[in-house]
Write a protein that holds these residues in place. Sequence first.
Motif, PDB file in Angstrom:
ATOM      1  N   GLY A  62      -8.903  -3.405   1.018  1.00 20.85           N
ATOM      2  CA  GLY A  62      -7.622  -2.768   1.291  1.00 20.85           C
ATOM      3  C   GLY A  62      -6.583  -3.112   0.249  1.00 20.85           C
ATOM      4  N   SER A  63      -5.665  -2.179   0.035  1.00 20.85           N
ATOM      5  CA  SER A  63      -4.588  -2.430  -0.917  1.00 20.85           C
ATOM      6  C   SER A  63      -3.403  -1.592  -0.474  1.00 20.85           C
ATOM      7  N   ILE A  64      -2.800  -2.055   0.584  1.00 19.17           N
ATOM      8  CA  ILE A  64      -1.752  -1.270   1.233  1.00 19.17           C
ATOM      9  C   ILE A  64      -0.557  -1.017   0.303  1.00 19.17           C
ATOM     10  N   LEU A  65      -0.333  -1.959  -0.615  1.00 14.99           N
ATOM     11  CA  LEU A  65       0.847  -1.819  -1.475  1.00 14.99           C
ATOM     12  C   LEU A  65       0.611  -0.828  -2.617  1.00 14.99           C
ATOM     13  N   SER A  66      -0.638  -0.370  -2.767  1.00 19.37           N
ATOM     14  CA  SER A  66      -0.869   0.608  -3.840  1.00 19.37           C
ATOM     15  C   SER A  66      -1.157   2.004  -3.269  1.00 19.37           C
ATOM     16  N   VAL A  67      -0.720   2.249  -2.032  1.00 26.96           N
ATOM     17  CA  VAL A  67      -0.901   3.576  -1.419  1.00 26.96           C
ATOM     18  C   VAL A  67      -0.066   4.604  -2.191  1.00 26.96           C
ATOM     19  N   THR A  68      -0.674   5.726  -2.498  1.00 32.83           N
ATOM     20  CA  THR A  68       0.044   6.776  -3.254  1.00 32.83           C
ATOM     21  C   THR A  68       0.559   7.860  -2.297  1.00 32.83           C
ATOM     22  N   SER A  69       1.365   8.739  -2.840  1.00 33.44           N
ATOM     23  CA  SER A  69       1.908   9.847  -2.021  1.00 33.44           C
ATOM     24  C   SER A  69       0.760  10.756  -1.553  1.00 33.44           C
ATOM     25  N   ARG A  70      -0.266  10.902  -2.402  1.00 34.91           N
ATOM     26  CA  ARG A  70      -1.423  11.738  -2.037  1.00 34.91           C
ATOM     27  C   ARG A  70      -2.161  11.111  -0.848  1.00 34.91           C
ATOM     28  N   ASP A  71      -2.267   9.770  -0.887  1.00 31.28           N
ATOM     29  CA  ASP A  71      -2.900   9.073   0.244  1.00 31.28           C
ATOM     30  C   ASP A  71      -2.140   9.377   1.538  1.00 31.28           C
ATOM     31  N   LEU A  72      -0.808   9.363   1.407  1.00 34.78           N
ATOM     32  CA  LEU A  72       0.025   9.592   2.602  1.00 34.78           C
ATOM     33  C   LEU A  72      -0.200  10.989   3.177  1.00 34.78           C
ATOM     34  N   VAL A  73      -0.319  11.961   2.293  1.00 35.30           N
ATOM     35  CA  VAL A  73      -0.544  13.342   2.758  1.00 35.30           C
ATOM     36  C   VAL A  73      -1.884  13.420   3.495  1.00 35.30           C
ATOM     37  N   LEU A  74      -2.912  12.792   2.909  1.00 35.04           N
ATOM     38  CA  LEU A  74      -4.239  12.822   3.550  1.00 35.04           C
ATOM     39  C   LEU A  74      -4.214  12.100   4.901  1.00 35.04           C
ATOM     40  N   MET A  75      -3.496  10.987   4.953  1.00 37.03           N
ATOM     41  CA  MET A  75      -3.378  10.250   6.226  1.00 37.03           C
ATOM     42  C   MET A  75      -2.663  11.105   7.274  1.00 37.03           C
ATOM     43  N   GLY A  76      -1.639  11.820   6.832  1.00 35.48           N
ATOM     44  CA  GLY A  76      -0.888  12.683   7.751  1.00 35.48           C
ATOM     45  C   GLY A  76      -1.781  13.785   8.316  1.00 35.48           C
ATOM     46  N   ILE A  77      -2.603  14.370   7.452  1.00 31.61           N
ATOM     47  CA  ILE A  77      -3.504  15.436   7.903  1.00 31.61           C
ATOM     48  C   ILE A  77      -4.519  14.866   8.903  1.00 31.61           C
ATOM     49  N   ALA A  78      -5.074  13.693   8.558  1.00 31.34           N
ATOM     50  CA  ALA A  78      -6.062  13.054   9.455  1.00 31.34           C
ATOM     51  C   ALA A  78      -5.425  12.742  10.811  1.00 31.34           C
ATOM     52  N   ALA A  79      -4.202  12.204  10.779  1.00 30.61           N
ATOM     53  CA  ALA A  79      -3.514  11.846  12.027  1.00 30.61           C
ATOM     54  C   ALA A  79      -3.264  13.088  12.870  1.00 30.61           C
ATOM     55  N   PHE A  80      -2.862  14.173  12.209  1.00 31.56           N
ATOM     56  CA  PHE A  80      -2.580  15.423  12.924  1.00 31.56           C
ATOM     57  C   PHE A  80      -3.848  15.948  13.612  1.00 31.56           C
ATOM     58  N   ILE A  81      -4.953  15.940  12.867  1.00 36.94           N
ATOM     59  CA  ILE A  81      -6.219  16.452  13.431  1.00 36.94           C
ATOM     60  C   ILE A  81      -6.673  15.576  14.603  1.00 36.94           C
TER      61      ILE A  81
END
Lengths: 250, 273
Positions: B124-143
């Motif tokens: 894990g590397s929580i401090l290196s999360v990118t904006s693209r990662d955030l978008v993918l996480m948002g999509i996963a959370a929504f689904i």
Amino acid sequence: MIFPYGGRQESGACTHSHSDVAAMALRGLCVSYAGGIHAVCGVSFAVKTGERLALTGHNGCGKSTVLKAIAGLVPRTEGDLLVGGHSPSSCRHRIAYLAQRSSVDWSFPMTLMDLLLSGRYVHLGWLQRPGADDRKRVLEIAEKLRLSPFLQRQIGQLSGGQQQRALIGRALIQEADLLLLDEPFNALDPESRHEMLCLFDGLSAEGRTLITATHHLDDLETHFDRQVHMHMGRVDKDLNLRQPTPAAGP
Amino acid sequence: MHWLIDPWQDAFMQRAFLALLLIAPLCAVLGCHVLLRRIGFIGDALAHASLPGVAAAVLLGLDLRFGALIGTVGAALLIAAVARKGRIGEDGALMVVFTSMLALGVFLLYHVRSFQNLQHILFGSILSVTSRDLVLMGIAAFICLGILFAFGKELALAAADPSYAQSIGINPDRLRLALLLIFSLALVSGLSTVGVMMISALAIIPAATARLLCHRLNSMMAIAAGLALSSSILGLYCSSWWDCPAGATIILIGSAQFFSVWAWQLIRNRHHA
């Protein structure tokens, strides 16, 4: 209902049956498990509307398998089944299967209210949630079964008798008129068992049909109309308990 | 008050916070369903099953998350198939598939000369999360949350009383598979937060703590989500203040929450006895 659960048809085919049609008719039922071993074979009997039928026999004789086959939980290898003269797949809402209490996870974080409400799911189908009318129905049945004080209790905090009444309550909330009860008297004290039998009498008087798998033979003649005794996966005796002579074969 | 506000000045901390805001409650809510079906270990098995997918993605030059998703979803389908068609039960299927996938992962990783790319997936590397990662996480959370919301009543009934659920036309096996698939999606989307080694803890520990505290599934899910979020935020603070690994700190705070509640209940029960 927008998206009914698998098998249920909204064609209106499964209407309430006339009193001259058997509530449930089973002809030549065979169920085989993995490896082709017959659990039951050639089982035939029919029950009239409002009849209380006791399915008896030793452990492993196939009582539970017959109930599960009627409920659609195990596939029939052979045989015909009609519920109120209709195919059982279109009548799931009319059949309530009450498994042995041990098959329910009583430690699940669910209140009695939630458990009873699940009796409405078959009428709601996918995506719809219980509404005010469903809750009203639950309150009525809980009152009738003297379960109202426990509605907010976690289901594991109910006594054995209350748990059994809760399962029957769910069947009533489902508006089922064919109740399949698998060993409902197991682990019940004599008082709770008597209470349950009286409840069955009341349900029968309302026109509901009960098929009860049991190995308690004490009160059969008082609280049941028929006894179908099974042995090694077959019907051994079919007794009309209102007339103490063997009934004619199906 | 500087000690409270300063950590959020940096953009990477803000992204880390958003990532945990999306992933921690999602994993915890799904963890409740998994824990109640007594298959908590499956989270660990699915997360580790992502390894061969990740290694294959490195070898083929594909996105690591895509590889992880293929590995995890493949493992979920395989566990369900082996459990259903074999005679070894779900725990046996779980162990066979889990250890096989792990071995395949190690085998493939041996051929990946550099482990540099894999460290953030493994640990894990929580401090290196990118904006693209955030978008993918948002999509996963929504689904995942959408499916959970839509089929919540059936999932609960099939877990508590599978025979009754089946008798009214619900297929408990299919629901279980659907749960495993969305759990896989949630785990994979959260891999970059605490890594393969610990992602299942983010799901199971808050759910286990919440289970000790309540008697209704909805309350359990709400409390688990709250606990997961609080341990995540506190973990981020601790990592910022004392320069310690964020993922491990978040899990340790979750463990502290669990053992505090467990000990409190133990003392309370003894007091009432």
